[in-house]
Design a protein around this motif. Structure first.
Motif, PDB file in Angstrom:
ATOM      1  N   HIS A  12      58.058  47.088   0.886  1.00  0.00           N
ATOM      2  CA  HIS A  12      57.667  46.768   2.255  1.00  0.00           C
ATOM      3  C   HIS A  12      56.213  47.042   2.606  1.00  0.00           C
ATOM      4  N   GLY A  13      55.506  47.695   1.787  1.00  0.00           N
ATOM      5  CA  GLY A  13      54.144  48.023   2.190  1.00  0.00           C
ATOM      6  C   GLY A  13      53.321  48.481   1.016  1.00  0.00           C
ATOM      7  N   SER A  14      52.206  49.018   1.346  1.00  0.00           N
ATOM      8  CA  SER A  14      51.266  49.476   0.343  1.00  0.00           C
ATOM      9  C   SER A  14      51.753  50.786  -0.270  1.00  0.00           C
ATOM     10  N   VAL A  15      51.469  50.972  -1.527  1.00  0.00           N
ATOM     11  CA  VAL A  15      51.787  52.240  -2.178  1.00  0.00           C
ATOM     12  C   VAL A  15      50.561  53.143  -2.201  1.00  0.00           C
ATOM     13  N   LYS A  16      49.468  52.676  -1.608  1.00  0.00           N
ATOM     14  CA  LYS A  16      48.258  53.481  -1.545  1.00  0.00           C
ATOM     15  C   LYS A  16      48.035  53.949  -0.118  1.00  0.00           C
ATOM     16  N   HIS A  17      47.398  55.081   0.011  1.00  0.00           N
ATOM     17  CA  HIS A  17      46.970  55.567   1.308  1.00  0.00           C
ATOM     18  C   HIS A  17      45.679  54.852   1.685  1.00  0.00           C
ATOM     19  N   ALA A  18      45.423  54.716   2.969  1.00  0.00           N
ATOM     20  CA  ALA A  18      44.203  54.055   3.444  1.00  0.00           C
ATOM     21  C   ALA A  18      42.959  54.735   2.877  1.00  0.00           C
ATOM     22  N   LYS A  19      43.006  56.037   2.751  1.00  0.00           N
ATOM     23  CA  LYS A  19      41.847  56.784   2.268  1.00  0.00           C
ATOM     24  C   LYS A  19      41.466  56.383   0.848  1.00  0.00           C
ATOM     25  N   ASP A  20      42.432  55.878   0.093  1.00  0.00           N
ATOM     26  CA  ASP A  20      42.207  55.543  -1.314  1.00  0.00           C
ATOM     27  C   ASP A  20      41.975  54.061  -1.555  1.00  0.00           C
ATOM     28  N   THR A  21      41.712  53.295  -0.514  1.00  0.00           N
ATOM     29  CA  THR A  21      41.569  51.857  -0.691  1.00  0.00           C
ATOM     30  C   THR A  21      40.530  51.304   0.277  1.00  0.00           C
ATOM     31  N   LYS A  22      40.283  50.030   0.208  1.00  0.00           N
ATOM     32  CA  LYS A  22      39.362  49.346   1.141  1.00  0.00           C
ATOM     33  C   LYS A  22      40.157  49.014   2.391  1.00  0.00           C
ATOM     34  N   TRP A  23      40.085  49.874   3.393  1.00  0.00           N
ATOM     35  CA  TRP A  23      40.905  49.763   4.597  1.00  0.00           C
ATOM     36  C   TRP A  23      40.244  48.942   5.700  1.00  0.00           C
ATOM     37  N   SER A  24      38.961  48.618   5.553  1.00  0.00           N
ATOM     38  CA  SER A  24      38.245  48.012   6.676  1.00  0.00           C
ATOM     39  C   SER A  24      37.669  46.644   6.335  1.00  0.00           C
ATOM     40  N   ILE A  25      37.321  45.935   7.396  1.00  0.00           N
ATOM     41  CA  ILE A  25      36.562  44.695   7.286  1.00  0.00           C
ATOM     42  C   ILE A  25      35.405  44.803   8.273  1.00  0.00           C
ATOM     43  N   SER A  26      34.308  44.158   7.940  1.00  0.00           N
ATOM     44  CA  SER A  26      33.154  44.226   8.832  1.00  0.00           C
ATOM     45  C   SER A  26      32.698  42.825   9.199  1.00  0.00           C
ATOM     46  N   LYS A  27      32.087  42.742  10.349  1.00  0.00           N
ATOM     47  CA  LYS A  27      31.524  41.491  10.835  1.00  0.00           C
ATOM     48  C   LYS A  27      30.101  41.806  11.263  1.00  0.00           C
ATOM     49  N   THR A  28      29.152  41.025  10.775  1.00  0.00           N
ATOM     50  CA  THR A  28      27.768  41.268  11.129  1.00  0.00           C
ATOM     51  C   THR A  28      27.401  40.513  12.396  1.00  0.00           C
ATOM     52  N   GLU A  29      26.529  41.117  13.160  1.00  0.00           N
ATOM     53  CA  GLU A  29      25.994  40.517  14.375  1.00  0.00           C
ATOM     54  C   GLU A  29      24.495  40.761  14.373  1.00  0.00           C
ATOM     55  N   ASN A  30      23.776  40.050  15.207  1.00  0.00           N
ATOM     56  CA  ASN A  30      22.349  40.291  15.309  1.00  0.00           C
ATOM     57  C   ASN A  30      22.125  41.688  15.880  1.00  0.00           C
ATOM     58  N   LEU A  31      21.411  42.505  15.121  1.00  0.00           N
ATOM     59  CA  LEU A  31      21.094  43.886  15.482  1.00  0.00           C
ATOM     60  C   LEU A  31      22.338  44.744  15.688  1.00  0.00           C
ATOM     61  N   GLY A  32      23.389  44.453  14.938  1.00  0.00           N
ATOM     62  CA  GLY A  32      24.603  45.245  15.031  1.00  0.00           C
ATOM     63  C   GLY A  32      25.652  44.801  14.044  1.00  0.00           C
ATOM     64  N   PHE A  33      26.791  45.450  14.116  1.00  0.00           N
ATOM     65  CA  PHE A  33      27.931  45.099  13.271  1.00  0.00           C
ATOM     66  C   PHE A  33      29.204  45.609  13.912  1.00  0.00           C
ATOM     67  N   ILE A  34      30.311  45.036  13.483  1.00  0.00           N
ATOM     68  CA  ILE A  34      31.634  45.488  13.916  1.00  0.00           C
ATOM     69  C   ILE A  34      32.384  45.911  12.660  1.00  0.00           C
ATOM     70  N   LEU A  35      32.953  47.078  12.701  1.00  0.00           N
ATOM     71  CA  LEU A  35      33.773  47.579  11.602  1.00  0.00           C
ATOM     72  C   LEU A  35      35.151  47.831  12.173  1.00  0.00           C
ATOM     73  N   LYS A  36      36.159  47.210  11.576  1.00  0.00           N
ATOM     74  CA  LYS A  36      37.519  47.421  12.066  1.00  0.00           C
ATOM     75  C   LYS A  36      38.479  47.505  10.894  1.00  0.00           C
TER      76      LYS A  36
END
Length: 144
Positions: free
Chosen positions: A63-87
């Protein structure tokens, strides 16, 4: 989310930008989109607790991941002019590869607020400012 910047740092940054009238924006964007994203992501990752659940059980494998978030690529980023969003790669907790408890990183999921983003940003902002100063000075010619 609210975070604070030292006004002297802003003045220093403003002076460096003034010396690069046509190139500062590009340098700042490159720095934020690479170093900035990495610094915030690594500081949030460092603060993510690892549960003591046995994620190697049959249910987790199905049903889900066998890894913890701390041990994997948990985020995605979006670039903006003079900034970024990380979620977080959030979503329903029952979707494979989803870290549902990171959907609301400022509260976490559980008994108490964990303030991942706020605490990580407090650490990362001075580091990002230092990187910005360094890259701008390097581009100016290192004469400051």
């Amino acid at each position: 989310m609210i975070f604070e910047l030292d006004y002297r740092e802003i003045q220093r940054l403003q002076e460096n930008i003034r010396q690069l009238p046509n190139r500062a924006e590009k340098v700042i964007n490159q720095t934020l989109h690479t170093d900035g994203v990495k610094l915030v992501e690594s500081n949030v990752t460092r603060l993510i607790p690892v549960s003591n659940r046995n994620k190697n059980t049959k249910w987790y494998r199905e049903h889900g991941s066998v890894k913890h978030a701390k041990d994997t690529k948990w985020s995605i980023s979006k670039t903006e002019n003079l900034g970024f969003i990380l979620k977080s790669k959030g979503g329903a907790a029952n979707k494979r590869g989803s870290f549902g408890y990171l959907v609301f990183p400022d509260e976490g999921r559980g008994q108490e607020e964990q303030n991942f983003t706020e605490r990580a940003t407090d650490i990362a902002v001075p580091q990002i400012m230092s990187k910005l100063h360094g890259k701008l000075i390097e581009t100016i010619g290192g004469n400051l």
